[in-house]
Design a protein around this motif. Sequence first.
Motif, PDB file in Angstrom:
ATOM      1  N   LYS A  69       0.855  -1.185   0.000  1.00 25.01           N
ATOM      2  CA  LYS A  69       0.000   0.000   0.000  1.00 25.01           C
ATOM      3  C   LYS A  69       0.889   1.233   0.000  1.00 25.01           C
ATOM      4  O   LYS A  69       1.790   1.353   0.831  1.00 25.01           O
ATOM      5  CB  LYS A  69      -0.929   0.012   1.218  1.00 25.01           C
ATOM      6  CG  LYS A  69      -2.021   1.082   1.156  1.00 25.01           C
ATOM      7  CD  LYS A  69      -3.023   0.877   2.293  1.00 25.01           C
ATOM      8  CE  LYS A  69      -4.212   1.807   2.161  1.00 25.01           C
ATOM      9  NZ  LYS A  69      -5.231   1.548   3.217  1.00 25.01           N
ATOM     10  N   ILE A  70       0.645   2.127  -0.953  1.00 21.83           N
ATOM     11  CA  ILE A  70       1.451   3.337  -1.091  1.00 21.83           C
ATOM     12  C   ILE A  70       0.532   4.550  -1.102  1.00 21.83           C
ATOM     13  O   ILE A  70      -0.447   4.581  -1.852  1.00 21.83           O
ATOM     14  CB  ILE A  70       2.281   3.322  -2.388  1.00 21.83           C
ATOM     15  CG1 ILE A  70       3.051   2.011  -2.539  1.00 21.83           C
ATOM     16  CG2 ILE A  70       3.235   4.514  -2.433  1.00 21.83           C
ATOM     17  CD1 ILE A  70       3.745   1.858  -3.880  1.00 21.83           C
ATOM     18  N   SER A  71       0.842   5.531  -0.281  1.00 22.71           N
ATOM     19  CA  SER A  71       0.093   6.788  -0.271  1.00 22.71           C
ATOM     20  C   SER A  71       1.057   7.931  -0.568  1.00 22.71           C
ATOM     21  O   SER A  71       2.142   8.001   0.019  1.00 22.71           O
ATOM     22  CB  SER A  71      -0.568   7.034   1.097  1.00 22.71           C
ATOM     23  OG  SER A  71      -1.471   5.996   1.399  1.00 22.71           O
ATOM     24  N   SER A  72       0.658   8.793  -1.490  1.00 22.37           N
ATOM     25  CA  SER A  72       1.491   9.959  -1.774  1.00 22.37           C
ATOM     26  C   SER A  72       1.328  10.975  -0.658  1.00 22.37           C
ATOM     27  O   SER A  72       0.447  10.852   0.198  1.00 22.37           O
ATOM     28  CB  SER A  72       1.087  10.584  -3.109  1.00 22.37           C
ATOM     29  OG  SER A  72      -0.199  11.184  -3.000  1.00 22.37           O
ATOM     30  N   GLY A  73       2.146  12.010  -0.675  1.00 24.08           N
ATOM     31  CA  GLY A  73       1.986  13.088   0.291  1.00 24.08           C
ATOM     32  C   GLY A  73       0.766  13.924  -0.051  1.00 24.08           C
ATOM     33  O   GLY A  73       0.286  13.933  -1.189  1.00 24.08           O
ATOM     34  N   ALA A  74       0.235  14.620   0.936  1.00 26.02           N
ATOM     35  CA  ALA A  74      -0.892  15.533   0.732  1.00 26.02           C
ATOM     36  C   ALA A  74      -0.363  16.958   0.826  1.00 26.02           C
ATOM     37  O   ALA A  74       0.054  17.397   1.899  1.00 26.02           O
ATOM     38  CB  ALA A  74      -1.976  15.299   1.774  1.00 26.02           C
ATOM     39  N   PHE A 164       3.825   4.645  -7.213  1.00 25.60           N
ATOM     40  CA  PHE A 164       4.303   3.677  -8.214  1.00 25.60           C
ATOM     41  C   PHE A 164       4.980   2.495  -7.545  1.00 25.60           C
ATOM     42  O   PHE A 164       5.671   2.640  -6.528  1.00 25.60           O
ATOM     43  CB  PHE A 164       5.282   4.401  -9.147  1.00 25.60           C
ATOM     44  CG  PHE A 164       6.052   3.513 -10.084  1.00 25.60           C
ATOM     45  CD1 PHE A 164       5.407   2.849 -11.121  1.00 25.60           C
ATOM     46  CD2 PHE A 164       7.425   3.360  -9.934  1.00 25.60           C
ATOM     47  CE1 PHE A 164       6.128   2.036 -11.991  1.00 25.60           C
ATOM     48  CE2 PHE A 164       8.147   2.544 -10.800  1.00 25.60           C
ATOM     49  CZ  PHE A 164       7.498   1.890 -11.835  1.00 25.60           C
ATOM     50  N   LEU A 165       4.765   1.325  -8.110  1.00 22.51           N
ATOM     51  CA  LEU A 165       5.517   0.131  -7.732  1.00 22.51           C
ATOM     52  C   LEU A 165       6.008  -0.517  -9.013  1.00 22.51           C
ATOM     53  O   LEU A 165       5.210  -0.851  -9.897  1.00 22.51           O
ATOM     54  CB  LEU A 165       4.671  -0.850  -6.923  1.00 22.51           C
ATOM     55  CG  LEU A 165       5.422  -2.074  -6.363  1.00 22.51           C
ATOM     56  CD1 LEU A 165       4.812  -2.534  -5.041  1.00 22.51           C
ATOM     57  CD2 LEU A 165       5.406  -3.254  -7.351  1.00 22.51           C
ATOM     58  N   GLY A 166       7.312  -0.667  -9.137  1.00 23.39           N
ATOM     59  CA  GLY A 166       7.892  -1.274 -10.330  1.00 23.39           C
ATOM     60  C   GLY A 166       9.014  -2.219  -9.959  1.00 23.39           C
ATOM     61  O   GLY A 166       9.193  -2.578  -8.793  1.00 23.39           O
ATOM     62  N   ALA A 167       9.793  -2.614 -10.976  1.00 25.61           N
ATOM     63  CA  ALA A 167      10.916  -3.526 -10.749  1.00 25.61           C
ATOM     64  C   ALA A 167      12.009  -3.230 -11.766  1.00 25.61           C
ATOM     65  O   ALA A 167      11.750  -2.702 -12.847  1.00 25.61           O
ATOM     66  CB  ALA A 167      10.456  -4.977 -10.857  1.00 25.61           C
ATOM     67  N   LYS A 168      13.238  -3.549 -11.395  1.00 25.29           N
ATOM     68  CA  LYS A 168      14.379  -3.280 -12.260  1.00 25.29           C
ATOM     69  C   LYS A 168      14.291  -4.092 -13.547  1.00 25.29           C
ATOM     70  O   LYS A 168      14.036  -5.294 -13.523  1.00 25.29           O
ATOM     71  CB  LYS A 168      15.681  -3.591 -11.513  1.00 25.29           C
ATOM     72  CG  LYS A 168      16.935  -3.254 -12.291  1.00 25.29           C
ATOM     73  CD  LYS A 168      17.074  -1.748 -12.505  1.00 25.29           C
ATOM     74  CE  LYS A 168      18.351  -1.402 -13.253  1.00 25.29           C
ATOM     75  NZ  LYS A 168      19.542  -1.577 -12.406  1.00 25.29           N
ATOM     76  N   ASP A 169      14.499  -3.411 -14.691  1.00 28.27           N
ATOM     77  CA  ASP A 169      14.503  -4.037 -16.019  1.00 28.27           C
ATOM     78  C   ASP A 169      13.196  -4.763 -16.332  1.00 28.27           C
ATOM     79  O   ASP A 169      13.190  -5.846 -16.925  1.00 28.27           O
ATOM     80  CB  ASP A 169      15.685  -5.012 -16.149  1.00 28.27           C
ATOM     81  CG  ASP A 169      17.022  -4.300 -16.009  1.00 28.27           C
ATOM     82  OD1 ASP A 169      17.116  -3.144 -16.460  1.00 28.27           O
ATOM     83  OD2 ASP A 169      17.959  -4.900 -15.452  1.00 28.27           O
ATOM     84  N   GLU A 177       0.461   1.835 -10.762  1.00 24.14           N
ATOM     85  CA  GLU A 177       0.885   3.236 -10.868  1.00 24.14           C
ATOM     86  C   GLU A 177      -0.333   4.150 -10.941  1.00 24.14           C
ATOM     87  O   GLU A 177      -1.324   3.829 -11.596  1.00 24.14           O
ATOM     88  CB  GLU A 177       1.755   3.439 -12.106  1.00 24.14           C
ATOM     89  CG  GLU A 177       2.328   4.838 -12.239  1.00 24.14           C
ATOM     90  CD  GLU A 177       3.314   4.977 -13.401  1.00 24.14           C
ATOM     91  OE1 GLU A 177       4.182   5.861 -13.337  1.00 24.14           O
ATOM     92  OE2 GLU A 177       3.208   4.168 -14.369  1.00 24.14           O
ATOM     93  N   GLN A 178      -0.252   5.283 -10.256  1.00 22.93           N
ATOM     94  CA  GLN A 178      -1.281   6.321 -10.339  1.00 22.93           C
ATOM     95  C   GLN A 178      -0.597   7.675 -10.435  1.00 22.93           C
ATOM     96  O   GLN A 178       0.430   7.914  -9.797  1.00 22.93           O
ATOM     97  CB  GLN A 178      -2.216   6.295  -9.124  1.00 22.93           C
ATOM     98  CG  GLN A 178      -3.162   5.105  -9.095  1.00 22.93           C
ATOM     99  CD  GLN A 178      -4.187   5.205  -7.985  1.00 22.93           C
ATOM    100  OE1 GLN A 178      -4.431   6.282  -7.451  1.00 22.93           O
ATOM    101  NE2 GLN A 178      -4.789   4.095  -7.633  1.00 22.93           N
ATOM    102  N   PHE A 179      -1.187   8.543 -11.239  1.00 21.33           N
ATOM    103  CA  PHE A 179      -0.577   9.847 -11.501  1.00 21.33           C
ATOM    104  C   PHE A 179      -1.670  10.900 -11.603  1.00 21.33           C
ATOM    105  O   PHE A 179      -2.721  10.679 -12.200  1.00 21.33           O
ATOM    106  CB  PHE A 179       0.211   9.771 -12.813  1.00 21.33           C
ATOM    107  CG  PHE A 179       0.727  11.099 -13.306  1.00 21.33           C
ATOM    108  CD1 PHE A 179       1.809  11.707 -12.696  1.00 21.33           C
ATOM    109  CD2 PHE A 179       0.128  11.736 -14.383  1.00 21.33           C
ATOM    110  CE1 PHE A 179       2.286  12.931 -13.150  1.00 21.33           C
ATOM    111  CE2 PHE A 179       0.603  12.952 -14.842  1.00 21.33           C
ATOM    112  CZ  PHE A 179       1.695  13.549 -14.224  1.00 21.33           C
ATOM    113  N   GLU A 197      -3.596   7.112  -3.468  1.00 24.21           N
ATOM    114  CA  GLU A 197      -3.360   5.897  -2.690  1.00 24.21           C
ATOM    115  C   GLU A 197      -3.447   4.696  -3.607  1.00 24.21           C
ATOM    116  O   GLU A 197      -4.397   4.550  -4.368  1.00 24.21           O
ATOM    117  CB  GLU A 197      -4.384   5.784  -1.561  1.00 24.21           C
ATOM    118  CG  GLU A 197      -4.025   4.737  -0.516  1.00 24.21           C
ATOM    119  CD  GLU A 197      -4.894   4.841   0.722  1.00 24.21           C
ATOM    120  OE1 GLU A 197      -6.016   4.312   0.672  1.00 24.21           O
ATOM    121  OE2 GLU A 197      -4.474   5.471   1.716  1.00 24.21           O
ATOM    122  N   LEU A 198      -2.443   3.854  -3.533  1.00 24.70           N
ATOM    123  CA  LEU A 198      -2.355   2.665  -4.385  1.00 24.70           C
ATOM    124  C   LEU A 198      -2.146   1.455  -3.503  1.00 24.70           C
ATOM    125  O   LEU A 198      -1.260   1.438  -2.657  1.00 24.70           O
ATOM    126  CB  LEU A 198      -1.174   2.827  -5.354  1.00 24.70           C
ATOM    127  CG  LEU A 198      -0.865   1.681  -6.314  1.00 24.70           C
ATOM    128  CD1 LEU A 198      -1.944   1.586  -7.387  1.00 24.70           C
ATOM    129  CD2 LEU A 198       0.493   1.903  -6.970  1.00 24.70           C
TER     130      LEU A 198
END
Length: 215
Positions: A69-74, A164-169, A177-179, A197-198
């Motif tokens: 779970k990822i939350s951006s800043g407000a 965002f959640l990703g991986a190398k290569d 991802e959310q934008f 929030e993702l």
Amino acid sequence: MRVSGMLRLLALIFALVATWIFISSYISFNMKTLRLPRWLAGLESQAIPVVRTKCGLSKPCPDNFFAFKISSGAANVVGPKMCFENLVIMSPVKNNVGRGLNIALVNDVNLLVKFLKKIPEGTLVLMASYDDPGTKMNDETRKLLSSLGSSYANQLGFRDSWVFLGAKDLKDKSPFEQFLKNNPDTNKYDGWPELLELEGCVPQKRKAWPSVAAQ
């Protein structure tokens, strides 16, 4: 008058005594004799247990999936928060978040490029914006973020919200991802878009990524 008053008093006492005898004979106040109706007792036995999920997700992840779970800043007030497998790895409470991109607390773009290049292949990378994630980015930084699976790295700008959640290569684009673009006409806060929030379940094997999406 005295005889009449005495009779009335005796009548009242008799009524009270009779009422007390009636209540004592036909009504028990012993709480041990109380029983729930059958239909209510059935509902009690069928109560649904509370299921606690990792990182507080809306539903548990299946086997061989990581919970995150990822939350951006407000705005520039509340910092971002990251949770992975029920472990909060970054949050304002832990005092390890800062302005910009929160992968780690990196303020120099050259250090950021060096940091991204050193990420081992197959490593999961969690990112969240806070206040201003894009002003200091250069083309090389955006290219490296795109190689992690980001679809919005090239668009990331001043005070945008991004998680965002990703991986190398990663060969394909990450579904996690959310934008949200900084736009004065649609911003929720004064000068900033709203918090993003993702959350979801990421497969432990990256081959399964194209078939899943963030919640």
